[in-house]
Design a protein around this motif. Structure first.
Motif, PDB file in Angstrom:
ATOM      1  N   ALA A   1      58.069  55.428   9.474  1.00  0.00           N
ATOM      2  CA  ALA A   1      58.250  56.691  10.198  1.00  0.00           C
ATOM      3  C   ALA A   1      57.299  56.733  11.379  1.00  0.00           C
ATOM      4  N   ARG A   2      57.720  57.456  12.397  1.00  0.00           N
ATOM      5  CA  ARG A   2      56.919  57.609  13.624  1.00  0.00           C
ATOM      6  C   ARG A   2      56.973  59.057  14.076  1.00  0.00           C
ATOM      7  N   ILE A   3      55.867  59.554  14.604  1.00  0.00           N
ATOM      8  CA  ILE A   3      55.839  60.892  15.176  1.00  0.00           C
ATOM      9  C   ILE A   3      55.075  60.845  16.497  1.00  0.00           C
ATOM     10  N   SER A   4      55.675  61.424  17.523  1.00  0.00           N
ATOM     11  CA  SER A   4      55.021  61.468  18.825  1.00  0.00           C
ATOM     12  C   SER A   4      53.996  62.595  18.849  1.00  0.00           C
TER      13      SER A   4
ATOM     14  N   LYS B   1      65.228  57.940   5.195  1.00  0.00           N
ATOM     15  CA  LYS B   1      65.761  59.186   5.757  1.00  0.00           C
ATOM     16  C   LYS B   1      66.205  60.130   4.638  1.00  0.00           C
ATOM     17  N   GLY B   2      65.825  61.384   4.786  1.00  0.00           N
ATOM     18  CA  GLY B   2      66.177  62.380   3.777  1.00  0.00           C
ATOM     19  C   GLY B   2      65.197  62.444   2.617  1.00  0.00           C
ATOM     20  N   ARG B   3      64.303  61.465   2.510  1.00  0.00           N
ATOM     21  CA  ARG B   3      63.336  61.448   1.401  1.00  0.00           C
ATOM     22  C   ARG B   3      61.897  61.576   1.890  1.00  0.00           C
ATOM     23  N   PHE B   4      61.586  60.994   3.038  1.00  0.00           N
ATOM     24  CA  PHE B   4      60.229  61.009   3.586  1.00  0.00           C
ATOM     25  C   PHE B   4      60.180  61.942   4.789  1.00  0.00           C
ATOM     26  N   THR B   5      59.054  62.599   4.963  1.00  0.00           N
ATOM     27  CA  THR B   5      58.820  63.463   6.114  1.00  0.00           C
ATOM     28  C   THR B   5      57.448  63.159   6.699  1.00  0.00           C
ATOM     29  N   ILE B   6      57.433  62.843   7.990  1.00  0.00           N
ATOM     30  CA  ILE B   6      56.171  62.602   8.684  1.00  0.00           C
ATOM     31  C   ILE B   6      55.805  63.861   9.464  1.00  0.00           C
ATOM     32  N   SER B   7      54.531  64.190   9.485  1.00  0.00           N
ATOM     33  CA  SER B   7      54.051  65.347  10.237  1.00  0.00           C
ATOM     34  C   SER B   7      52.636  65.032  10.719  1.00  0.00           C
TER      35      SER B   7
END
Length: 122
Positions: A49-52, A64-70
């Protein structure tokens, strides 16, 4: 100069959840993209996962649908919420950050955390 420190590893049962964190510390101007990678035994390291800096996110199809990056920009911290974990999620998880450590355009570098093991097993 810049260090990324990750939360500890863990053993989790299939279907379980886990929240990882990674804090950037040291002397720098700005943290740009922050990523989570994982490396399973005998396999290449892959981006999970990547977050800007603005909050735009990208995920590997497998999570997708299982992991959330913040992220919390005020704390220079990135999180990975992992739900419905599967045995194939087992591996060493690494955080990565693209950091401007100085004001010059060339003062930019990728940094890696130390990596911690996540094992999903019954």
């Amino acid at each position: 100069q810049v260090q990324l420190v990750e939360s500890g590893g863990c053993l989790v049962r299939p279907g379980g959840s886990l929240r990882r964190s990674c804090v950037a510390s040291g002397t720098f101007i700005r943290v740009n993209d922050m990523d989570w990678y994982r490396q399973a035994p005998g396999k290449e390291r892959e981006m999970v996962a990547r977050i800007s800096s603005g909050g735009d996110t990208t995920y590997a199809d497998s999570v997708k649908g299982r992991f959330t990056i913040s992220r919390d920009n005020g704390k220079n911290t990135v999180y990975l919420q992992m739900n419905n974990l599967k045995p194939e999620d087992t591996g060493a998880y690494f955080c990565n950050a693209d950091v401007n450590w100085g004001w010059h355009a060339s003062a930019r570098k990728q940094y890696w955390g130390q990596g911690t093991q996540v094992t999903v097993s019954s």
